[in-house]
Scaffold this motif. Sequence first.
Motif, PDB file in Angstrom:
ATOM      1  N   ARG A 393       0.857  -1.180   0.000  1.00  0.00           N
ATOM      2  CA  ARG A 393       0.000   0.000   0.000  1.00  0.00           C
ATOM      3  C   ARG A 393       0.892   1.229   0.000  1.00  0.00           C
ATOM      4  NH1 ARG A 393      -4.996  -1.730   0.394  1.00  0.00           N
ATOM      5  NH2 ARG A 393      -5.504  -3.604   1.577  1.00  0.00           N
ATOM      6  N   LEU A 394       0.528   2.209  -0.810  1.00  0.00           N
ATOM      7  CA  LEU A 394       1.392   3.362  -1.032  1.00  0.00           C
ATOM      8  C   LEU A 394       0.762   4.628  -0.461  1.00  0.00           C
ATOM      9  CD1 LEU A 394       2.391   2.688  -4.764  1.00  0.00           C
ATOM     10  CD2 LEU A 394       3.651   2.055  -2.685  1.00  0.00           C
ATOM     11  N   THR A 395       1.626   5.472   0.096  1.00  0.00           N
ATOM     12  CA  THR A 395       1.226   6.809   0.532  1.00  0.00           C
ATOM     13  C   THR A 395       1.953   7.831  -0.330  1.00  0.00           C
ATOM     14  OG1 THR A 395       0.812   6.141   2.825  1.00  0.00           O
ATOM     15  CG2 THR A 395       1.222   8.473   2.425  1.00  0.00           C
ATOM     16  N   LEU A 396       1.198   8.768  -0.915  1.00  0.00           N
ATOM     17  CA  LEU A 396       1.776   9.832  -1.723  1.00  0.00           C
ATOM     18  C   LEU A 396       1.855  11.090  -0.863  1.00  0.00           C
ATOM     19  CD1 LEU A 396      -0.332   9.346  -5.002  1.00  0.00           C
ATOM     20  CD2 LEU A 396       1.674   8.064  -4.222  1.00  0.00           C
ATOM     21  N   TRP A 397       3.066  11.594  -0.679  1.00  0.00           N
ATOM     22  CA  TRP A 397       3.300  12.762   0.166  1.00  0.00           C
ATOM     23  C   TRP A 397       3.370  13.992  -0.734  1.00  0.00           C
ATOM     24  CZ3 TRP A 397       3.597  11.673   5.429  1.00  0.00           C
ATOM     25  CH2 TRP A 397       3.751  10.319   5.765  1.00  0.00           C
ATOM     26  N   LEU A 398       2.421  14.907  -0.543  1.00  0.00           N
ATOM     27  CA  LEU A 398       2.303  16.073  -1.416  1.00  0.00           C
ATOM     28  C   LEU A 398       2.744  17.344  -0.692  1.00  0.00           C
ATOM     29  CD1 LEU A 398      -1.180  15.457  -3.101  1.00  0.00           C
ATOM     30  CD2 LEU A 398       1.056  14.526  -3.731  1.00  0.00           C
ATOM     31  N   GLU A 399       3.335  18.236  -1.448  1.00  0.00           N
ATOM     32  CA  GLU A 399       3.702  19.536  -0.915  1.00  0.00           C
ATOM     33  C   GLU A 399       2.455  20.394  -0.750  1.00  0.00           C
ATOM     34  OE1 GLU A 399       7.324  22.540  -1.821  1.00  0.00           O
ATOM     35  OE2 GLU A 399       5.955  22.228  -3.503  1.00  0.00           O
ATOM     36  N   SER A 400       2.437  21.211   0.298  1.00  0.00           N
ATOM     37  CA  SER A 400       1.325  22.121   0.495  1.00  0.00           C
ATOM     38  C   SER A 400       1.244  23.124  -0.650  1.00  0.00           C
ATOM     39  CB  SER A 400       1.501  22.864   1.827  1.00  0.00           C
ATOM     40  OG  SER A 400       0.493  23.837   2.013  1.00  0.00           O
ATOM     41  N   THR A 402       1.329  23.643  -3.818  1.00  0.00           N
ATOM     42  CA  THR A 402       1.686  23.246  -5.188  1.00  0.00           C
ATOM     43  C   THR A 402       1.213  21.838  -5.498  1.00  0.00           C
ATOM     44  OG1 THR A 402       3.834  22.284  -4.614  1.00  0.00           O
ATOM     45  CG2 THR A 402       3.769  24.663  -5.023  1.00  0.00           C
ATOM     46  N   HIS A 403       1.114  21.007  -4.443  1.00  0.00           N
ATOM     47  CA  HIS A 403       0.720  19.604  -4.556  1.00  0.00           C
ATOM     48  C   HIS A 403       1.712  18.801  -5.390  1.00  0.00           C
ATOM     49  CE1 HIS A 403      -3.131  21.946  -3.940  1.00  0.00           C
ATOM     50  NE2 HIS A 403      -2.905  21.345  -2.795  1.00  0.00           N
ATOM     51  N   HIS A 404       2.972  19.255  -5.406  1.00  0.00           N
ATOM     52  CA  HIS A 404       4.035  18.464  -6.007  1.00  0.00           C
ATOM     53  C   HIS A 404       4.254  17.209  -5.170  1.00  0.00           C
ATOM     54  CE1 HIS A 404       5.179  20.982  -9.260  1.00  0.00           C
ATOM     55  NE2 HIS A 404       5.597  21.997  -8.521  1.00  0.00           N
ATOM     56  N   LEU A 405       4.659  16.145  -5.820  1.00  0.00           N
ATOM     57  CA  LEU A 405       4.933  14.896  -5.130  1.00  0.00           C
ATOM     58  C   LEU A 405       6.309  14.975  -4.475  1.00  0.00           C
ATOM     59  CD1 LEU A 405       3.977  11.993  -4.545  1.00  0.00           C
ATOM     60  CD2 LEU A 405       5.137  11.297  -6.659  1.00  0.00           C
ATOM     61  N   LEU A 406       6.330  14.910  -3.140  1.00  0.00           N
ATOM     62  CA  LEU A 406       7.589  14.976  -2.399  1.00  0.00           C
ATOM     63  C   LEU A 406       8.207  13.603  -2.200  1.00  0.00           C
ATOM     64  CD1 LEU A 406       6.624  17.580   0.358  1.00  0.00           C
ATOM     65  CD2 LEU A 406       7.964  17.971  -1.716  1.00  0.00           C
ATOM     66  N   GLY A 407       7.373  12.586  -2.097  1.00  0.00           N
ATOM     67  CA  GLY A 407       7.885  11.246  -1.868  1.00  0.00           C
ATOM     68  C   GLY A 407       6.774  10.224  -1.854  1.00  0.00           C
ATOM     69  N   ILE A 408       7.160   8.950  -1.868  1.00  0.00           N
ATOM     70  CA  ILE A 408       6.226   7.825  -1.820  1.00  0.00           C
ATOM     71  C   ILE A 408       6.755   6.840  -0.792  1.00  0.00           C
ATOM     72  CG2 ILE A 408       5.131   5.956  -3.108  1.00  0.00           C
ATOM     73  CD1 ILE A 408       5.583   7.554  -5.654  1.00  0.00           C
TER      74      ILE A 408
END
Length: 498
Positions: A393-400, A402-408
């Motif tokens: 199961r994956l968690t997508l970590w988004l920047e506040s 901009t909602h850029h993907l910071l990590g998985i």
Amino acid sequence: MSEQCWWFAYPWRWIILCLSLIGCAALPPAPPPVDAESPETTCLKFYRVLDQTMETRRTLDVRHTRVPGLPFLRTSRFWASFSPASMTPVTYRAWLEHQNALAIEGLTLEWLRLPDSQQRALLTLLPDHHDDISAALIHCGVQMVAEQALQPRLAPFDVPDHYQGWKRWLGLYPLAALPFYRGVVEEHRTLNQRQAGFTPPRSDEPEADPWHYFGQQNTTPSPNNALTLLSQQSVDPLGIPLMDASTRQQLLTAFQPTIAVPASDGGLADNDRPLRLSVSKSGDLQPLLSEPTLYTDIAYGRYRNQVTVQLIYSVWFSERRPEGTLDLLAGRYNGIAWRVHLLPSGAVIGFDKMHQCGCWYQFFPAMGFRTRPSLAFGQEPFHIGQPLDPRARLTLWLESNTHHLLGISTGSVNASAVPFELANYNELRALESDNAEPIVAAFDADGLLPGSERLERWIFWPMGIRSPGAMRILGTHAIAFIGRRHFDDPALLDELGL
């Protein structure tokens, strides 16, 4: 001068000849010949009048592409990638049936946006099905597909790309592309550095965790069990898995990601809350923050001549706020799409994501797969991320903001996660409204989300993309500024060199 030479000596004759050839080449495929009094005649007329009505009223749904001259068929880049000439009769008919299903889906959603009086008037064309548009379209679709299957094979369909050549010509694309290319490469490098340096918060310190989580706890089946279920499904003559509604939902549930967004001292910002798109009483699109929603869809692609199953998850936010005096990327609405690529045999090939504008596309191979892109000259390089565990199961970590993907990250869902409401992506194509028009669509006739335009469109237009930065419907996403590339290109995995 001979008679033949005299004919070619006059330039206007050349013009007539060229125009005639162009006109012949542009003729749409002819519908099957039908008797003037046959049921097929009535059905073809119904499809044609319905299609023309949508064109006139501009209540167009562009999730899939209309086929000129054949209003009972709609296609996509995937379905257009088949070669009708090489099909068996059974396979050819299945190919027609799938595209008739797309036409029925699109016309039904468009139909819902017509006034009641116009709906009643159109249904009089089919007295046997006067109160059920779906039954009427299905009934007629069966007859039209059967008749078309008896005719000479259709040529492969052409799905236009989503680049506007005249903009590239006017914007001196060969020169303008050079600084854009450098900018894209630098953007990839910056995002890779940020993702490589990202560390998720420790789970044993929940009081110090500033992140808010959205996702389902203890979902069943597990990704592993869902892959086993997929491998047990039979396939149709085209290699498409025959999945019922329960199987489709189990696959979508098993692979749905968790979304994590950080909060500030004042709490989670409104524009960082996943939302449901709804319609105000005035008929305008509005964000509903009280219902965090994950929109889901299933599509198909290819991998080494095999059909792949694509699970697509879409998350929407209310806006990207300006960061500075002149922020070209700021504007109303923002969001990301996350996709999982599966083989019918039960294997995960990889994952990819993009923003809802088609920007910031990135591919993540599943463990056991490697990318070896073979790029044509002048084609934008791929942005490749870390290999991911295909059964976790994956968690997508988004920047506040901009909602850029910071990590998985992999692992169990955070205990504080707010559950998503799961909604079919088709809901966005026909939203209920309290105003005079009972149904409206989130997207306009060009597939764009009204009001989501960005100032960047005045800078990036030489790259040929319609309103770059604006949010748009699936099936219309160009995902490269340099060269040509689409999110729904069935050959995308092969271009990645997997």
